[in-house]
Design an enzyme around this catalytic site. Sequence first.
Site, PDB file in Angstrom:
ATOM      1  N   LYS A 147       3.370  12.801  34.563  1.00  0.00           N
ATOM      2  CA  LYS A 147       2.935  13.210  33.188  1.00  0.00           C
ATOM      3  C   LYS A 147       2.121  12.382  31.958  1.00  0.00           C
ATOM      4  CE  LYS A 147       7.472  15.688  32.141  1.00  0.00           C
ATOM      5  NZ  LYS A 147       7.682  14.789  32.723  1.00  0.00           N
TER       6      LYS A 147
ATOM      7  N   ARG B 242      10.341  23.326  28.451  1.00  0.00           N
ATOM      8  CA  ARG B 242      11.345  22.756  29.307  1.00  0.00           C
ATOM      9  C   ARG B 242      12.635  23.756  29.362  1.00  0.00           C
ATOM     10  NH1 ARG B 242      10.380  16.541  28.589  1.00  0.00           N
ATOM     11  NH2 ARG B 242      12.307  15.484  29.331  1.00  0.00           N
TER      12      ARG B 242
ATOM     13  N   ARG C 171      13.339   0.732  28.156  1.00  0.00           N
ATOM     14  CA  ARG C 171      13.638   1.968  27.477  1.00  0.00           C
ATOM     15  C   ARG C 171      14.903   2.698  28.132  1.00  0.00           C
ATOM     16  NH1 ARG C 171      10.043   7.808  28.918  1.00  0.00           N
ATOM     17  NH2 ARG C 171      11.653   8.891  28.817  1.00  0.00           N
TER      18      ARG C 171
HETATM   19  P1  AP5 Z   1       5.688   8.279  33.160  1.00  0.00           P
HETATM   20  O1  AP5 Z   1       3.943   8.354  33.168  1.00  0.00           O
HETATM   21  O2  AP5 Z   1       5.848   8.116  32.416  1.00  0.00           O
HETATM   22  O3  AP5 Z   1       6.123   9.977  34.107  1.00  0.00           O
HETATM   23  P2  AP5 Z   1       6.799  11.595  32.960  1.00  0.00           P
HETATM   24  O4  AP5 Z   1       6.699  12.141  34.097  1.00  0.00           O
HETATM   25  O5  AP5 Z   1       5.710  10.943  32.012  1.00  0.00           O
HETATM   26  O6  AP5 Z   1       7.816  11.016  32.946  1.00  0.00           O
HETATM   27  P3  AP5 Z   1       9.251  10.142  31.910  1.00  0.00           P
HETATM   28  O7  AP5 Z   1      10.701   9.847  31.870  1.00  0.00           O
HETATM   29  O8  AP5 Z   1       8.625   9.652  30.069  1.00  0.00           O
HETATM   30  O9  AP5 Z   1       8.886  12.065  31.585  1.00  0.00           O
HETATM   31  P4  AP5 Z   1      10.543  12.654  30.611  1.00  0.00           P
HETATM   32  O10 AP5 Z   1      10.322  13.935  30.836  1.00  0.00           O
HETATM   33  O11 AP5 Z   1      12.017  12.412  31.541  1.00  0.00           O
HETATM   34  O12 AP5 Z   1      10.318  11.871  29.482  1.00  0.00           O
HETATM   35  P5  AP5 Z   1      10.079  12.547  28.193  1.00  0.00           P
HETATM   36  O13 AP5 Z   1       9.817  11.977  27.482  1.00  0.00           O
HETATM   37  O14 AP5 Z   1       9.102  13.855  28.213  1.00  0.00           O
HETATM   38  O15 AP5 Z   1       5.735   7.780  34.552  1.00  0.00           O
HETATM   39  C1  AP5 Z   1       7.073   7.150  35.059  1.00  0.00           C
HETATM   40  C2  AP5 Z   1       7.073   5.990  35.535  1.00  0.00           C
HETATM   41  O16 AP5 Z   1       6.239   6.231  37.102  1.00  0.00           O
HETATM   42  C3  AP5 Z   1       6.342   4.452  34.818  1.00  0.00           C
HETATM   43  O17 AP5 Z   1       6.563   3.156  34.465  1.00  0.00           O
HETATM   44  C4  AP5 Z   1       4.266   4.815  34.859  1.00  0.00           C
HETATM   45  O18 AP5 Z   1       3.873   3.559  34.925  1.00  0.00           O
HETATM   46  C5  AP5 Z   1       5.086   4.337  36.794  1.00  0.00           C
HETATM   47  N1  AP5 Z   1       3.651   5.590  37.355  1.00  0.00           N
HETATM   48  C6  AP5 Z   1       3.199   7.060  37.526  1.00  0.00           C
HETATM   49  N2  AP5 Z   1       2.158   7.144  37.799  1.00  0.00           N
HETATM   50  C7  AP5 Z   1       2.784   6.388  39.019  1.00  0.00           C
HETATM   51  C8  AP5 Z   1       2.648   6.425  40.642  1.00  0.00           C
HETATM   52  N3  AP5 Z   1       1.314   7.643  41.138  1.00  0.00           N
HETATM   53  N4  AP5 Z   1       2.285   5.656  41.024  1.00  0.00           N
HETATM   54  C9  AP5 Z   1       4.012   4.028  41.016  1.00  0.00           C
HETATM   55  N5  AP5 Z   1       4.368   4.546  39.366  1.00  0.00           N
HETATM   56  C10 AP5 Z   1       3.657   5.665  38.561  1.00  0.00           C
HETATM   57  O19 AP5 Z   1      11.313  12.730  27.487  1.00  0.00           O
HETATM   58  C11 AP5 Z   1      12.340  12.372  27.303  1.00  0.00           C
HETATM   59  C12 AP5 Z   1      13.878  12.943  26.645  1.00  0.00           C
HETATM   60  O20 AP5 Z   1      12.990  13.605  25.212  1.00  0.00           O
HETATM   61  C13 AP5 Z   1      14.409  14.142  26.888  1.00  0.00           C
HETATM   62  O21 AP5 Z   1      15.273  13.705  28.324  1.00  0.00           O
HETATM   63  C14 AP5 Z   1      15.246  15.558  26.129  1.00  0.00           C
HETATM   64  O22 AP5 Z   1      16.238  14.587  25.533  1.00  0.00           O
HETATM   65  C15 AP5 Z   1      14.159  14.584  25.078  1.00  0.00           C
HETATM   66  N6  AP5 Z   1      13.077  15.832  25.077  1.00  0.00           N
HETATM   67  C16 AP5 Z   1      11.746  15.931  25.205  1.00  0.00           C
HETATM   68  N7  AP5 Z   1      11.047  16.815  25.604  1.00  0.00           N
HETATM   69  C17 AP5 Z   1      11.995  17.683  25.231  1.00  0.00           C
HETATM   70  C18 AP5 Z   1      11.306  19.092  24.806  1.00  0.00           C
HETATM   71  N8  AP5 Z   1      10.500  19.912  24.873  1.00  0.00           N
HETATM   72  N9  AP5 Z   1      13.143  19.912  25.016  1.00  0.00           N
HETATM   73  C19 AP5 Z   1      13.985  19.098  24.979  1.00  0.00           C
HETATM   74  N10 AP5 Z   1      14.188  17.729  25.011  1.00  0.00           N
HETATM   75  C20 AP5 Z   1      12.976  16.902  24.829  1.00  0.00           C
END
Ligand code: AP5
Length: 190
Positions: free
Chosen positions: A14, A89, A134
């Site tokens: 994402k 979410r 991270r």
């Molecule tokens: P990346 O692009 O970062 O993927 P992502 O889907 O954004 O993954 P995240 O781990 O950032 O998402 P998440 O939903 O767990 O975290 P968030 O920050 O929202 O890519 C991931 C990796 O893969 C990178 O190294 C990238 O380079 C690699 N990659 C990308 N594309 C690729 C490809 N095509 N091929 C190979 N590799 C690739 O949330 C974190 C925490 O915050 C949650 O756990 C929760 O505690 C809190 N939180 C956030 N939002 C909310 C909400 N709305 N409500 C409640 N709690 C929330």
Amino acid sequence: MLNIVLFGPPGSGKGTQAEKLIRKYGLIHMSTGDILREAISKKTPLGVRAKEYLDKGELVPDEDVVNMVIKKLDAEKDPNGFIFDGFPRTCGQARVLRNLLTDRNTRINVMIALEVQEEELINRLLKRGRESGRSDDQLSVIKNRIAVYERDTYPVIDFYQKMRKYRSVNGVGTVDEIFQRIVEVIDQMK
Ligand code: AP5
């Protein structure tokens, strides 16, 4: 306005795709994860509260997240639109977002769900954990993040499916290949 929900499990790409989409369409990046990590690094009251949830891979309570989103929506004057990355979410967050946008005379154009199998998600996140440090990219927390996604977040698909706004996109391949698939969908729905 063009408003897109970029949806998918942890590690589905994402954030990576959002960065490219904001450049192509001139949109504002609404990443609730990034806002929370910034609050944690600044040790604000929200950051102090949120840290324990992120460290365990649990969701931060809806009320805190919704207040952050309202603040950012209202801080932007005359935006072209928003990419919602990691929000909504929960079904509760999805209902609040619909109401917030209706109050501002706008709406979600499309919800794009990136499809990636669990093994690939885990490999991507472990690799990022090794490279960036991270703190929630470690195996036990990753597994809980995926379980929380399946339990609390996956049902949000149904909310957008009922409004005929849900589109699924294969999230495996090169970053550019996936970007092209997403752009095709957006250009049909905008
Ligand atoms: P990346 O692009 O970062 O993927 P992502 O889907 O954004 O993954 P995240 O781990 O950032 O998402 P998440 O939903 O767990 O975290 P968030 O920050 O929202 O890519 C991931 C990796 O893969 C990178 O190294 C990238 O380079 C690699 N990659 C990308 N594309 C690729 C490809 N095509 N091929 C190979 N590799 C690739 O949330 C974190 C925490 O915050 C949650 O756990 C929760 O505690 C809190 N939180 C956030 N939002 C909310 C909400 N709305 N409500 C409640 N709690 C929330």
